[in-house]
Design a protein around this motif. Structure first.
Motif, PDB file in Angstrom:
ATOM      1  N   GLN B 117       0.822  -1.204   0.000  1.00  0.00           N
ATOM      2  CA  GLN B 117       0.000   0.000   0.000  1.00  0.00           C
ATOM      3  C   GLN B 117       0.857   1.255   0.000  1.00  0.00           C
ATOM      4  O   GLN B 117       1.946   1.279   0.538  1.00  0.00           O
ATOM      5  N   MET B 118       0.335   2.322  -0.558  1.00  0.00           N
ATOM      6  CA  MET B 118       1.074   3.558  -0.539  1.00  0.00           C
ATOM      7  C   MET B 118       1.055   4.139   0.862  1.00  0.00           C
ATOM      8  O   MET B 118       0.072   4.058   1.580  1.00  0.00           O
ATOM      9  N   MET B 119       2.162   4.752   1.220  1.00  0.00           N
ATOM     10  CA  MET B 119       2.215   5.391   2.527  1.00  0.00           C
ATOM     11  C   MET B 119       1.412   6.679   2.487  1.00  0.00           C
ATOM     12  O   MET B 119       1.548   7.476   1.566  1.00  0.00           O
ATOM     13  N   PRO B 120       0.590   6.901   3.504  1.00  0.00           N
ATOM     14  CA  PRO B 120      -0.139   8.162   3.538  1.00  0.00           C
ATOM     15  C   PRO B 120       0.815   9.339   3.745  1.00  0.00           C
ATOM     16  O   PRO B 120       1.889   9.187   4.322  1.00  0.00           O
ATOM     17  N   LEU B 121       0.389  10.490   3.268  1.00  0.00           N
ATOM     18  CA  LEU B 121       1.229  11.675   3.286  1.00  0.00           C
ATOM     19  C   LEU B 121       1.861  12.004   4.647  1.00  0.00           C
ATOM     20  O   LEU B 121       3.074  12.202   4.718  1.00  0.00           O
ATOM     21  N   PRO B 122       1.083  12.045   5.723  1.00  0.00           N
ATOM     22  CA  PRO B 122       1.733  12.444   6.979  1.00  0.00           C
ATOM     23  C   PRO B 122       2.800  11.451   7.439  1.00  0.00           C
ATOM     24  O   PRO B 122       3.793  11.842   8.042  1.00  0.00           O
ATOM     25  N   ARG B 123       2.586  10.173   7.116  1.00  0.00           N
ATOM     26  CA  ARG B 123       3.575   9.190   7.540  1.00  0.00           C
ATOM     27  C   ARG B 123       4.853   9.314   6.720  1.00  0.00           C
ATOM     28  O   ARG B 123       5.956   9.281   7.254  1.00  0.00           O
ATOM     29  N   GLN B 124       4.686   9.472   5.411  1.00  0.00           N
ATOM     30  CA  GLN B 124       5.855   9.712   4.550  1.00  0.00           C
ATOM     31  C   GLN B 124       6.657  10.883   5.067  1.00  0.00           C
ATOM     32  O   GLN B 124       7.883  10.831   5.175  1.00  0.00           O
ATOM     33  N   ALA B 125       5.938  11.970   5.359  1.00  0.00           N
ATOM     34  CA  ALA B 125       6.610  13.199   5.782  1.00  0.00           C
ATOM     35  C   ALA B 125       7.317  12.977   7.116  1.00  0.00           C
ATOM     36  O   ALA B 125       8.448  13.430   7.311  1.00  0.00           O
ATOM     37  N   ALA B 126       6.659  12.256   8.021  1.00  0.00           N
ATOM     38  CA  ALA B 126       7.252  12.044   9.341  1.00  0.00           C
ATOM     39  C   ALA B 126       8.499  11.173   9.243  1.00  0.00           C
ATOM     40  O   ALA B 126       9.497  11.421   9.912  1.00  0.00           O
ATOM     41  N   VAL B 127       8.443  10.156   8.395  1.00  0.00           N
ATOM     42  CA  VAL B 127       9.626   9.306   8.229  1.00  0.00           C
ATOM     43  C   VAL B 127      10.775  10.131   7.648  1.00  0.00           C
ATOM     44  O   VAL B 127      11.905  10.082   8.133  1.00  0.00           O
ATOM     45  N   ALA B 128      10.462  10.934   6.629  1.00  0.00           N
ATOM     46  CA  ALA B 128      11.513  11.780   6.043  1.00  0.00           C
ATOM     47  C   ALA B 128      12.060  12.737   7.100  1.00  0.00           C
ATOM     48  O   ALA B 128      13.256  13.013   7.144  1.00  0.00           O
ATOM     49  N   HIS B 129      11.178  13.200   7.967  1.00  0.00           N
ATOM     50  CA  HIS B 129      11.630  14.120   9.010  1.00  0.00           C
ATOM     51  C   HIS B 129      12.590  13.432   9.988  1.00  0.00           C
ATOM     52  O   HIS B 129      13.660  13.944  10.275  1.00  0.00           O
ATOM     53  N   VAL B 130      12.206  12.254  10.451  1.00  0.00           N
ATOM     54  CA  VAL B 130      13.076  11.595  11.438  1.00  0.00           C
ATOM     55  C   VAL B 130      14.371  11.087  10.822  1.00  0.00           C
ATOM     56  O   VAL B 130      15.369  10.948  11.501  1.00  0.00           O
ATOM     57  N   VAL B 131      14.340  10.839   9.522  1.00  0.00           N
ATOM     58  CA  VAL B 131      15.577  10.371   8.893  1.00  0.00           C
ATOM     59  C   VAL B 131      16.567  11.519   8.718  1.00  0.00           C
ATOM     60  O   VAL B 131      17.743  11.384   9.045  1.00  0.00           O
ATOM     61  N   PHE B 132      16.077  12.647   8.226  1.00  0.00           N
ATOM     62  CA  PHE B 132      17.035  13.687   7.839  1.00  0.00           C
ATOM     63  C   PHE B 132      17.268  14.771   8.878  1.00  0.00           C
ATOM     64  O   PHE B 132      18.351  15.320   8.941  1.00  0.00           O
ATOM     65  N   SER B 133      16.259  15.074   9.687  1.00  0.00           N
ATOM     66  CA  SER B 133      16.469  16.218  10.573  1.00  0.00           C
ATOM     67  C   SER B 133      17.531  15.984  11.662  1.00  0.00           C
ATOM     68  O   SER B 133      18.145  16.944  12.101  1.00  0.00           O
ATOM     69  N   PRO B 134      17.807  14.740  12.109  1.00  0.00           N
ATOM     70  CA  PRO B 134      18.877  14.620  13.109  1.00  0.00           C
ATOM     71  C   PRO B 134      20.278  14.717  12.508  1.00  0.00           C
ATOM     72  O   PRO B 134      21.253  14.743  13.245  1.00  0.00           O
ATOM     73  N   ASP B 135      20.368  14.749  11.193  1.00  0.00           N
ATOM     74  CA  ASP B 135      21.682  14.727  10.564  1.00  0.00           C
ATOM     75  C   ASP B 135      22.390  16.056  10.787  1.00  0.00           C
ATOM     76  O   ASP B 135      21.925  17.100  10.381  1.00  0.00           O
ATOM     77  N   VAL B 136      23.526  15.983  11.450  1.00  0.00           N
ATOM     78  CA  VAL B 136      24.221  17.224  11.786  1.00  0.00           C
ATOM     79  C   VAL B 136      25.002  17.760  10.595  1.00  0.00           C
ATOM     80  O   VAL B 136      24.970  18.941  10.288  1.00  0.00           O
ATOM     81  N   ARG B 137      25.668  16.864   9.917  1.00  0.00           N
ATOM     82  CA  ARG B 137      26.580  17.341   8.872  1.00  0.00           C
ATOM     83  C   ARG B 137      25.908  17.565   7.534  1.00  0.00           C
ATOM     84  O   ARG B 137      26.230  18.487   6.816  1.00  0.00           O
ATOM     85  N   ARG B 138      24.977  16.684   7.170  1.00  0.00           N
ATOM     86  CA  ARG B 138      24.364  16.838   5.861  1.00  0.00           C
ATOM     87  C   ARG B 138      22.850  16.731   5.941  1.00  0.00           C
ATOM     88  O   ARG B 138      22.270  15.788   5.424  1.00  0.00           O
ATOM     89  N   PRO B 139      22.238  17.668   6.614  1.00  0.00           N
ATOM     90  CA  PRO B 139      20.776  17.576   6.728  1.00  0.00           C
ATOM     91  C   PRO B 139      20.081  17.828   5.393  1.00  0.00           C
ATOM     92  O   PRO B 139      18.980  17.339   5.170  1.00  0.00           O
ATOM     93  N   VAL B 140      20.725  18.593   4.513  1.00  0.00           N
ATOM     94  CA  VAL B 140      20.092  18.941   3.232  1.00  0.00           C
ATOM     95  C   VAL B 140      21.073  18.671   2.099  1.00  0.00           C
ATOM     96  O   VAL B 140      22.270  18.561   2.314  1.00  0.00           O
ATOM     97  N   GLU B 141      20.519  18.590   0.885  1.00  0.00           N
ATOM     98  CA  GLU B 141      21.394  18.401  -0.267  1.00  0.00           C
ATOM     99  C   GLU B 141      21.901  19.734  -0.794  1.00  0.00           C
ATOM    100  O   GLU B 141      23.036  19.854  -1.228  1.00  0.00           O
ATOM    101  N   VAL B 142      20.996  20.713  -0.826  1.00  0.00           N
ATOM    102  CA  VAL B 142      21.378  22.043  -1.295  1.00  0.00           C
ATOM    103  C   VAL B 142      21.021  23.014  -0.180  1.00  0.00           C
ATOM    104  O   VAL B 142      19.896  23.010   0.328  1.00  0.00           O
TER     105      VAL B 142
END
Lengths: 166, 261
Positions: B117-142
């Motif tokens: 099943q497709m992930m619902p929007l808030p869950r997708q967003a939350a997973v992306a948030h927990v994956v990338f926001s703790p990253d100290v050195r490379r939180p973003v690509e640009v």
């Protein structure tokens, strides 16, 4: 299991892992896993038996586990990876690269046997022991691996030694 | 004469006396002789090729592992010396992310047929948030100092203009953004932080096909609060580990800016 004896085996483990995997970081990770598992199982090591062969068998089993595990291989990139120290001399570089490239073309099981025999000078029975296969299988893989490597090296058109980009 | 004999000849592993027989055989069979000499040369070349590894200094982490671990010799070795801090940090991060992702994912994986099943929007967003926001050195690509490039790039990849809202008035500054895979194509994530370092991500998808606008919706995904809404083909989700009231305030500002773009 003796610290000094284990420490003395590390360069050989690294060499074999590097030859097997062709990548420094991945090879050292494999060595690290091997050492950790060796300590975890050191009670299983029979004192007086060949430590080297035992370590190679641990490494082999770890690799089998890794290959069985589905998924994309991931390795971290650190500064170490950026330098590529294969050999100090430059003039035989192309030749070395050709051989290395040819070695990558062998199936894992042939490369493994070939390297244990060529690099480690293990006896056929020791190879069989380390890999958990009969001696007859060692012999046939060795023969096939050597022949394949020979043909790969002969096949390259002379003068066109450039490495194929993978 | 068997192939095994010839291999053993290459490796000098023949029983005493037998070697002479093979030598005689090879003298009478030049093609075979050429073949086994090629194997010999191959063996020497392999040794030479990898010999330099033996002379490389052994990395510290491997030297350390030659000594018994804590369980074997508890006195001598504090655990931190054996496990490098990096490994511990990496382990903790993996544990954290998989813990949160596992928590977020548990409902999703209750039955096998729902996995696809497709992930619902808030869950997708939350997973992306927990994956990338703790990253100290490379939180973003640009990063935000190349905001023009970021906007141009993400707009191009999403196939429609996207622009990070300005939240400085609310105390949130843009860190930058990245491109992520969504359910069926690219999605964008913009990341902000406030003076205390608290991070907030805005997740923008253009994958909405139901064409049913929604008002604000709120979802709590583990430790992450998410406000999300759908506007035409766009789906937006604002995620942060901050309380609902504060997040609502930011979400309203984002919504207003996007409405009046």
């Amino acid at each position: 299991m003796d610290n000094a004896a284990l420490l003395a085996e590390i360069p050989r483990l690294r060499r074999y892992a590097r030859a097997m995997l062709g990548n420094r970081a991945a090879a050292d990770d494999l060595v690290q896993d091997t050492l950790e598992r060796a300590w975890a199982r050191h009670a299983l090591w029979r004192a007086g038996s060949d430590l080297r062969a035992w370590l190679f068998s641990i490494m082999h089993n770890l690799r089998v586990d890794q290959l069985r595990r589905p998924g994309v291989p991931i390795h971290s990139i650190d500064e170490d990876d950026l330098e590529v120290p294969t050999r100090a001399t430059q003039n035989d570089r192309l030749e070395v690269r050709d051989l290395e490239f040819a070695l990558r073309q062998l199936p894992d099981e042939q490369r493994e046997v070939l390297l244990l025999v060529a690099l480690e000078d293990l006896a056929y029975a020791e190879v069989a022991d380390a890999l958990g296969i009969p001696v007859g299988t060692v012999m046939s893989r060795l023969a096939r691996g050597r022949e394949r490597l020979r043909l790969l090296m002969e096949d390259r058109p002379s003068g066109a030694n450039l490495r194929v980009v993978r | 004469m068997t192939e095994d004999d010839l291999q053993a000849w290459v490796d000098d592993a023949l029983p005493a006396g037998r070697r002479g027989e093979i030598d005689d055989y090879l003298a009478a069979h030049p093609e075979e002789a050429e073949r086994v000499r090629a194997y010999q040369a191959q063996k020497q070349a392999l040794k030479a090729m990898f010999a330099p590894v033996l002379d490389e200094p052994v990395p510290q982490r491997l030297q350390t592992l030659a000594k018994p671990p804590v369980a074997v010799d508890p006195q001598k070795r504090p655990i931190l010396a054996r496990w490098s801090l990096q490994r511990i940090a990496a382990g903790l991060l993996i544990a954290m992310v998989s813990g949160v992702a596992g928590w977020l994912g548990h409902a999703q994986y209750q039955s096998a047929d729902r996995v696809a099943q497709m992930m619902p929007l808030p869950r997708q967003a939350a997973v992306a948030h927990v994956v990338f926001s703790p990253d100290v050195r490379r939180p973003v690509e640009v990063s935000a100092d190349q905001e023009d490039q970021l906007v141009a790039w993400l707009s191009k990849r999403l196939g429609t203009p996207v622009r990070p809202p300005k939240l400085a008035a609310l105390g949130y500054e843009l860190i930058g953004g990245r491109l992520l895979p969504g359910n069926s194509g690219p999605v964008a994530q913009f990341m902000y932080h406030d003076a205390s370092g608290q991070r907030l991500t805005l997740y923008v998808t253009t994958e909405n096909t139901t064409n049913r606008d929604t008002g604000f919706r709120f979802a709590q995904e583990g430790p992450v609060n998410v406000f999300y809404w759908i506007d035409g083909k766009f789906g937006y989700a604002l995620s942060a580990g901050i309380d609902k009231g504060e997040l609502a305030r930011v979400a309203t500002a984002v919504y207003d800016q996007l409405e009046h773009k």
